[in-house]
Write a protein that holds these residues in place. Structure first.
Motif, short mmCIF file in Angstrom:
data_model
loop_
_atom_site.label_atom_id
_atom_site.label_comp_id
_atom_site.label_asym_id
_atom_site.label_seq_id
_atom_site.Cartn_x
_atom_site.Cartn_y
_atom_site.Cartn_z
N UNK A 109 0.84 -1.20 0.00
CA UNK A 109 0.00 0.00 0.00
C UNK A 109 0.87 1.25 0.00
N UNK A 110 0.40 2.27 -0.69
CA UNK A 110 1.10 3.55 -0.68
C UNK A 110 0.91 4.24 0.66
N UNK A 111 1.93 4.96 1.11
CA UNK A 111 1.83 5.70 2.36
C UNK A 111 0.79 6.80 2.19
N UNK A 112 -0.12 6.90 3.16
CA UNK A 112 -1.22 7.86 3.04
C UNK A 112 -0.80 9.25 3.49
N UNK A 113 -1.31 10.25 2.78
CA UNK A 113 -1.06 11.65 3.15
C UNK A 113 -1.94 12.02 4.34
N UNK A 114 -1.59 13.06 5.09
CA UNK A 114 -2.41 13.47 6.25
C UNK A 114 -3.80 13.90 5.82
N UNK A 115 -4.78 13.57 6.64
CA UNK A 115 -6.18 13.90 6.32
C UNK A 115 -6.50 15.34 6.68
N UNK A 148 7.67 12.68 5.33
CA UNK A 148 8.77 12.29 6.22
C UNK A 148 9.42 10.99 5.73
N UNK A 149 8.60 10.02 5.33
CA UNK A 149 9.13 8.75 4.85
C UNK A 149 9.72 8.88 3.44
N UNK A 150 9.13 9.75 2.62
CA UNK A 150 9.64 9.91 1.26
C UNK A 150 11.07 10.46 1.26
N UNK A 151 11.39 11.30 2.28
CA UNK A 151 12.75 11.81 2.41
C UNK A 151 13.72 10.65 2.67
N UNK A 152 13.24 9.62 3.35
CA UNK A 152 14.06 8.44 3.62
C UNK A 152 13.93 7.39 2.50
N UNK A 153 13.32 7.80 1.37
CA UNK A 153 13.15 6.94 0.20
C UNK A 153 12.25 5.74 0.50
N UNK A 154 11.24 5.98 1.34
CA UNK A 154 10.23 4.95 1.65
C UNK A 154 8.89 5.46 1.15
N UNK A 155 8.26 4.71 0.26
CA UNK A 155 7.03 5.18 -0.37
C UNK A 155 5.85 4.22 -0.22
N UNK A 192 21.78 14.87 -0.08
CA UNK A 192 21.09 16.17 -0.16
C UNK A 192 19.77 16.19 0.61
N UNK A 193 19.11 15.02 0.75
CA UNK A 193 17.81 14.97 1.42
C UNK A 193 17.92 15.09 2.94
N UNK A 194 19.15 15.08 3.46
CA UNK A 194 19.30 15.22 4.91
C UNK A 194 18.83 16.60 5.39
N UNK A 195 18.69 17.56 4.45
CA UNK A 195 18.17 18.87 4.80
C UNK A 195 16.78 18.78 5.41
N UNK A 196 15.99 17.78 5.02
CA UNK A 196 14.62 17.63 5.50
C UNK A 196 14.52 16.74 6.73
#
Length: 213
Positions: free
Chosen positions: A3-9, A19-26, A192-196
């Motif tokens: 399942x895709x990670x859900x966005x906040x409602x 937050x997870x996409x920055x860690x390359x988790x989708x 570069x993504x460590x900025x987030x």
């Protein structure tokens, strides 16, 4: 089922998807623990050795400190290993607003660096002795950084002290903000993504306060 990670409602909620996409988790998947089979990983060999050493240190702490609530805190303070912390102890620190005490930070690297400087004081600073001193400092702080899991604050402090050691070796003057900017640039080159990353942001926002600037 993947399942895709859900966005906040709700607006203003913590964006766990970003937050997870920055860690390359989708994506995520729900599975029973018994169905998981460990087949290995592709870590850098030095990191594998560091993990083995940390496990040996954790085992030594466990055999020296019997109570779980005590050795869990010791592991967190010394090595940044938080998985053995008793839930009740963790809640106490969280309620009192002192949970950050259980995190390994740049202060630990500073203490290691200061201890190594004191030890290296007996070596001397002339000729080849200066190079030996530099190598001891570099191996010492980077070795501890790998043992503690290479967190954002640990990396910042380790890179800063590395540049400081290079400056001492080449007899150049240093400024805290220049070291801070150089360490950030170095970490950006690596990721570069460590900025987030919240740990990276908090570490660098607190650094000017610590240096008194």
């Amino acid at each position: 089922r993947i399942e895709a990670i859900k966005a906040p409602i709700n607006e203003g909620d913590f964006d766990y998807k970003f937050y997870l996409s920055v860690k390359d988790i989708h994506h995520s998947i729900k599975i029973n623990e018994a169905s998981i089979k460990w087949i290995g990983h592709n870590n850098w060999q030095l990191l594998d050795k560091a993990d083995n050493i940390r496990s040996a240190c954790n085992n030594k702490i466990k055999t020296s400190i019997i109570a779980k609530q005590n050795y869990g805190v010791a592991e967190a303070l010394l090595l940044g290993y938080k998985y053995d912390i008793d839930l009740g102890v963790n809640q106490v620190f969280a309620r009192t607003g002192t949970l950050h005490v259980l995190a390994v930070s740049g202060m630990h690297v500073g203490l290691i660096y200061g201890l190594l400087l004191w030890i290296c004081g007996f070596i001397g600073t002339t000729g080849y002795k200066k190079l030996i001193r530099f190598l001891i400092l570099l191996v010492g702080i980077w070795g501890y950084a790998m043992l503690s899991g290479l967190g954002a604050s640990i990396l910042r402090a380790t890179v800063m002290f590395s540049f400081m050691s290079v400056a001492q070796l080449t007899e150049r003057k240093t400024q805290s903000f220049n070291l801070l900017a150089a360490s950030a640039f170095f970490l950006f080159l690596n990721d570069p993504l460590c900025l987030f990353d919240p740990g990276f942001q908090l570490s660098y926002s607190a650094a000017p306060i610590v240096t008194g600037k």
